[in-house]
Design a protein around this motif. Structure first.
Motif, PDB file in Angstrom:
ATOM      1  N   GLY A 220       0.777  -1.296   0.067  1.00  7.79           N
ATOM      2  CA  GLY A 220      -0.048  -0.040  -0.094  1.00  7.79           C
ATOM      3  C   GLY A 220       0.308   1.027   0.310  1.00  7.79           C
ATOM      4  N   GLN A 221       2.111   1.091  -0.356  1.00 13.15           N
ATOM      5  CA  GLN A 221       2.976   2.378  -0.031  1.00 13.15           C
ATOM      6  C   GLN A 221       3.342   2.696  -1.774  1.00 13.15           C
ATOM      7  OE1 GLN A 221       3.704   3.641   2.552  1.00 13.15           O
ATOM      8  NE2 GLN A 221       2.231   2.009   3.889  1.00 13.15           N
ATOM      9  N   GLY A 222       2.671   1.799  -2.873  1.00 14.49           N
ATOM     10  CA  GLY A 222       2.737   2.469  -4.062  1.00 14.49           C
ATOM     11  C   GLY A 222       2.818   4.054  -4.864  1.00 14.49           C
ATOM     12  N   LYS A 223       3.174   4.274  -5.371  1.00 14.06           N
ATOM     13  CA  LYS A 223       3.058   5.488  -6.232  1.00 14.06           C
ATOM     14  C   LYS A 223       2.700   5.754  -7.546  1.00 14.06           C
ATOM     15  CE  LYS A 223       7.352   7.382  -5.126  1.00 14.06           C
ATOM     16  NZ  LYS A 223       7.626   5.672  -5.102  1.00 14.06           N
ATOM     17  N   LYS A 224       2.642   6.698  -7.966  1.00 18.48           N
ATOM     18  CA  LYS A 224       1.766   6.555  -9.448  1.00 18.48           C
ATOM     19  C   LYS A 224       2.883   6.517 -10.667  1.00 18.48           C
ATOM     20  CE  LYS A 224      -2.672   8.801  -8.687  1.00 18.48           C
ATOM     21  NZ  LYS A 224      -3.758  10.179  -9.383  1.00 18.48           N
ATOM     22  N   SER A 225       3.865   6.996  -9.940  1.00 22.19           N
ATOM     23  CA  SER A 225       5.078   6.929 -11.226  1.00 22.19           C
ATOM     24  C   SER A 225       5.730   5.688 -11.186  1.00 22.19           C
ATOM     25  CB  SER A 225       5.744   7.806 -10.713  1.00 22.19           C
ATOM     26  OG  SER A 225       6.536   7.749  -9.242  1.00 22.19           O
ATOM     27  N   ASP A 226       5.410   4.920 -10.219  1.00 19.08           N
ATOM     28  CA  ASP A 226       5.523   3.296 -10.121  1.00 19.08           C
ATOM     29  C   ASP A 226       5.692   2.192 -11.239  1.00 19.08           C
ATOM     30  OD1 ASP A 226       6.786   3.676  -7.524  1.00 19.08           O
ATOM     31  OD2 ASP A 226       4.965   3.138  -6.263  1.00 19.08           O
ATOM     32  N   ILE A 227       4.672   2.546 -11.880  1.00 20.18           N
ATOM     33  CA  ILE A 227       4.055   1.603 -13.016  1.00 20.18           C
ATOM     34  C   ILE A 227       5.073   2.066 -14.196  1.00 20.18           C
ATOM     35  CG2 ILE A 227       2.277   1.243 -15.146  1.00 20.18           C
ATOM     36  CD1 ILE A 227       1.844   0.007 -11.773  1.00 20.18           C
ATOM     37  N   GLN A 228       5.857   3.399 -14.457  1.00 21.36           N
ATOM     38  CA  GLN A 228       6.204   3.820 -15.702  1.00 21.36           C
ATOM     39  C   GLN A 228       7.786   3.213 -15.108  1.00 21.36           C
ATOM     40  OE1 GLN A 228       5.481   5.379 -18.560  1.00 21.36           O
ATOM     41  NE2 GLN A 228       7.956   4.429 -19.132  1.00 21.36           N
ATOM     42  N   THR A 229       8.196   3.253 -13.901  1.00 19.41           N
ATOM     43  CA  THR A 229       9.169   3.359 -13.828  1.00 19.41           C
ATOM     44  C   THR A 229       9.641   1.774 -13.772  1.00 19.41           C
ATOM     45  OG1 THR A 229       9.342   4.699 -11.726  1.00 19.41           O
ATOM     46  CG2 THR A 229      11.028   3.333 -11.102  1.00 19.41           C
ATOM     47  N   LEU A 230       8.682   1.056 -13.198  1.00 22.27           N
ATOM     48  CA  LEU A 230       9.042  -0.638 -14.146  1.00 22.27           C
ATOM     49  C   LEU A 230       8.673  -0.696 -15.241  1.00 22.27           C
ATOM     50  CD1 LEU A 230       6.318  -2.255 -11.111  1.00 22.27           C
ATOM     51  CD2 LEU A 230       8.355  -2.402 -11.280  1.00 22.27           C
ATOM     52  N   GLN A 231       7.985  -0.534 -15.815  1.00 21.85           N
ATOM     53  CA  GLN A 231       7.672  -0.482 -17.595  1.00 21.85           C
ATOM     54  C   GLN A 231       9.337   0.264 -18.025  1.00 21.85           C
ATOM     55  OE1 GLN A 231       4.834   2.032 -18.415  1.00 21.85           O
ATOM     56  NE2 GLN A 231       3.392   0.626 -18.742  1.00 21.85           N
ATOM     57  N   ASP A 232      10.240   1.211 -17.716  1.00 24.30           N
ATOM     58  CA  ASP A 232      11.635   1.787 -18.035  1.00 24.30           C
ATOM     59  C   ASP A 232      12.414   0.780 -17.813  1.00 24.30           C
ATOM     60  OD1 ASP A 232      10.559   3.962 -18.549  1.00 24.30           O
ATOM     61  OD2 ASP A 232      10.656   5.132 -17.178  1.00 24.30           O
ATOM     62  N   ILE A 233      12.525  -0.120 -16.470  1.00 28.49           N
ATOM     63  CA  ILE A 233      13.353  -0.702 -15.855  1.00 28.49           C
ATOM     64  C   ILE A 233      13.305  -2.362 -17.075  1.00 28.49           C
ATOM     65  CG2 ILE A 233      14.439  -2.397 -14.377  1.00 28.49           C
ATOM     66  CD1 ILE A 233      12.891  -0.071 -12.143  1.00 28.49           C
ATOM     67  N   ALA A 234      12.443  -2.553 -17.134  1.00 25.08           N
ATOM     68  CA  ALA A 234      11.847  -3.536 -18.322  1.00 25.08           C
ATOM     69  C   ALA A 234      11.852  -3.800 -19.450  1.00 25.08           C
ATOM     70  CB  ALA A 234      10.363  -4.212 -18.196  1.00 25.08           C
ATOM     71  N   GLU A 235      12.243  -2.382 -19.696  1.00 25.02           N
ATOM     72  CA  GLU A 235      12.910  -2.218 -20.758  1.00 25.02           C
ATOM     73  C   GLU A 235      14.571  -1.569 -20.677  1.00 25.02           C
ATOM     74  OE1 GLU A 235      11.037  -1.841 -24.477  1.00 25.02           O
ATOM     75  OE2 GLU A 235       9.297  -2.114 -23.220  1.00 25.02           O
ATOM     76  N   LEU A 236      14.730  -1.504 -20.141  1.00 24.82           N
ATOM     77  CA  LEU A 236      16.174  -1.359 -20.331  1.00 24.82           C
ATOM     78  C   LEU A 236      16.610  -2.934 -20.246  1.00 24.82           C
ATOM     79  CD1 LEU A 236      19.308  -0.056 -19.980  1.00 24.82           C
ATOM     80  CD2 LEU A 236      18.407  -0.049 -17.235  1.00 24.82           C
ATOM     81  N   MET A 237      16.089  -3.596 -18.877  1.00 24.64           N
ATOM     82  CA  MET A 237      16.536  -5.167 -19.254  1.00 24.64           C
ATOM     83  C   MET A 237      15.844  -5.819 -20.397  1.00 24.64           C
ATOM     84  SD  MET A 237      15.082  -5.926 -15.879  1.00 24.64           S
ATOM     85  CE  MET A 237      15.123  -7.078 -15.518  1.00 24.64           C
TER      86      MET A 237
END
Length: 624
Positions: free
Chosen positions: A498-515
């Protein structure tokens, strides 16, 4: 054993073995695969042996310990031949009745037959059972008929006839052309055309050349390769020898994960018996072709299933991937041309040689030919191994073969391809299962696990589970995979609590693309699939966790609350007696109350509350 020196001797031996077998003689085939052994198959085998001996029936009844026939949910499995009567859930206490009624009198033990849960209709034979009726079991169908510790069983069913056909009637190039025409794609996950890989290794300069069986099956919920190696190791060995002949190899390896002791035992025995018969080693079948195999036990690392990591391990080094500037088919083990295929791929080769490429190509879809073995597990009624033609829909696999969702729950989706696969939503269940269609949905074939997910499974929690697994299994050699997975896990932990932020989704997607772009091997490049596929198909669940601090599936402990409905509570005190934190007390009115400051959300009270009452309320209230 007689060492065979010609194709004529092989044919004579096969005829001799078949002639000594009485088709009318009662035979008790007992599944002795790992699944049934865990359910007590060893005691069932001993009970049959003891009772047959007690009744002085040793000469009249044969007992055979076999490999896994697939229906793991219903073990221990026992089939009585020659009629093929199929008994499920057999225990040692059932043995006397089976012998007395079925073997001696020909009657059925009704309670041990499969019954349709809806209609109550019973099934006597294997193909009467819906689990088997809708399959196409070319590879695992013989498991229940073969004692994997006896090469004669394999020979009696036509074993090594494909090898003889190759050695005495086909050139290496003709073998490769046949495999290419079949359009067989590797069953280990990548789906690379097998014939092209063999051709590349044959043409590559350098000696010696190597062939390797990859049985380092590390996906959670996957046990297809294990079942083949345990139940019919000679089918894999025959395919391996044919591959060696085709590329010009004289040395091969079977790489088996440490956690498969029975597979190692049966494979080692198969190698010894094949050598004794002249089917392996020097001068195979008198043709002058030399080829031998060594078994190597993996050290338990998931990443060692990757081709270059596996070869590093065989060379005595750390089982971690290396850059693929050159294909391993050209420069692999010890820098020499190497063919590596998984267990199921090699097991298909004898079928292709015996039945022809056209027959194999007639099964499946345009770009995915033949059958595929899947482990069907999770929230499904009939778990086990299934073999179906490529192109069967996920819906048919789950409902026609798997018998639907357990507990009459709603289906949320399926996860395919192991921890590096993706989660496919229920609305896409009409998707035909093949390499390309699964990739289109953000998942993959992988080695072949299908994990069924019901409505009680949280998509965020599931993605976190697989990321955590891969985080532990990453070799850590390259930064994108090592650090990317750690950061993904941190973000998913925050969202789950319950401590997530709205920006977390975009961050996850950015990390995924880099990986995906920068990871050294397929583990890092595909590790993003669980995250990306759940964001793609279950975005609303991420939003609920982040924006409302609510878990729609009532799965994430930090976002779940338990309370007691005083209008329903019968004051049985079970919840209070079993609460590990002492968080439940009796109010002045006589009903139970949960102290939220002490509750750790373990759910024991919810599980133990009488089902007829259900006074415990489980909810995810969200933001106050």
């Amino acid at each position: 054993m007689v060492r065979l020196r010609s194709i004529e001797q092989l044919q004579e031996l096969r005829s001799e073995i078949q002639s000594k077998r009485d088709a009318a003689k009662p035979l008790v085939a007992i599944c002795a695969g790992t699944g049934c052994l865990a359910l007590g198959a060893r005691s069932v085998v001993k009970a049959f042996q003891d009772y047959i001996q007690e009744k002085d029936l040793e000469d009249q009844v044969e007992i055979k310990e076999t490999g896994c026939p697939g229906f793991c949910e219903k073990g221990t499995l026992v089939v009585i031949y020659p009629k093929g009567i199929y008994y499920i859930g057999v225990h040692q206490e059932d043995v006397p009745e089976i012998v007395e009624k079925t073997i001696l009198k020909g009657d059925l033990v009704d309670r041990l037959l499969y019954r349709d849960p809806e209609t109550g209709e019973r099934a006597v034979l294997e193909n009467d059972i819906p689990f088997y009726k809708h399959q196409m079991r070319h590879l695992i169908g013989k498991n229940i008929k073969i004692d994997p510790k006896n090469i004669d069983d394999y020979l009696a069913l036509g074993g090594y006839s494909a090898l003889a056909r190759v050695l005495f009637g086909m050139s290496p190039d003709e073998v490769i052309d046949e495999v290419k025409r079949s359009e067989l794609r590797g069953r280990g996950g990548g789906g690379f055309p097998t014939g092209r890989k063999w051709e590349s290794a044959r043409k590559a300069p350098g000696e010696p050349k190597y062939v390797i069986v990859n049985c380092d099956e590390g996906d959670p919920g996957a046990f297809m390769d294990r079942a083949l190696m345990e139940g019919n190791p000679h089918s894999v060995l025959e395919g391996l020898i044919i591959a060696a002949y085709a590329i010009g190899s004289h040395s091969g390896f079977v790489y088996v994960r440490m956690e498969y002791p029975l597979a190692v035992e049966n494979a080692a025995l198969a190698l010894r018996q094949a050598r004794e018969r002249g089917l392996l080693g020097e001068n195979i079948l008198g043709t002058g072709f030399d080829f031998d195999v060594t078994i190597h036990r993996g050290a338990g690392s998931f990443v060692s299933g990757e081709s270059t990591a596996l070869m590093n391990a065989l060379e005595g080094r750390v089982g971690e991937p290396r850059p693929k500037y050159v294909h391993t088919s050209e420069k692999g083990l010890w820098g020499q041309p190497t063919v590596l295929n998984n267990v199921e791929t090699f097991a298909n080769v004898p079928l292709i040689i015996n039945q022809g490429a056209e027959r194999f190509r007639s099964i499946g879809t345009e770009r995915s030919k033949g059958t595929k073995i899947f482990s069907l597990v999770g929230r499904v009624n009939n778990t086990g191994l299934v073999e179906v033609p490529m192109g069967m829909s996920l819906a048919d696999i789950i409902y026609k073969i798997g018998g639907g969702i357990s507990g009459k729950k709603g289906l949320k989706g399926v996860q395919t391809g192991g921890p590096s696969g993706g989660i496919i939503p229920a609305q896409s269940l009409d998707t035909p299962v093949d390499f390309d269609e699964l990739a289109r949905l953000g998942s993959m074939m992988g080695s072949g696990s299908i994990i069924v997910i019901d409505e009680d499974t949280c998509a965020v929690d599931l993605a976190r589970y697989f990321v955590d697994f891969l985080c532990s299994e990453s070799c850590g050699k390259c930064l994108p995979c090592r650090e990317g997975l750690k950061r993904m896990r941190e973000i998913l932990d925050a969202i789950k609590s319950g401590q997530g932020k709205k920006s977390d989704i975009q961050t996850l997607q950015d990390i995924a693309e880099l990986m995906k772009e920068a990871s050294l091997c397929a583990l890092g490049r595909t590790a993003v699939n669980p995250v990306l596929s759940t964001i793609r198909h279950f975005r609303e669940e991420y939003d609920a966790h982040i924006e409302e601090r609510r878990c729609p599936a009532l799965s994430c402990k930090s976002l779940v609350k338990y309370s007691i409905d005083p209008g329903i509570c019968i004051a049985c005190d079970l919840c209070q007696e079993n609460c590990p934190q002492g968080a439940i007390y009796k109010s002045g009115e006589g009903f139970q109350v949960i102290d939220q400051s002490k509750c750790i959300r373990c759910g024991i009270c919810f599980e133990i509350c009488p089902k007829k009452v259900r006074a415990i309320v489980k909810e995810s209230p969200g933001r106050a």
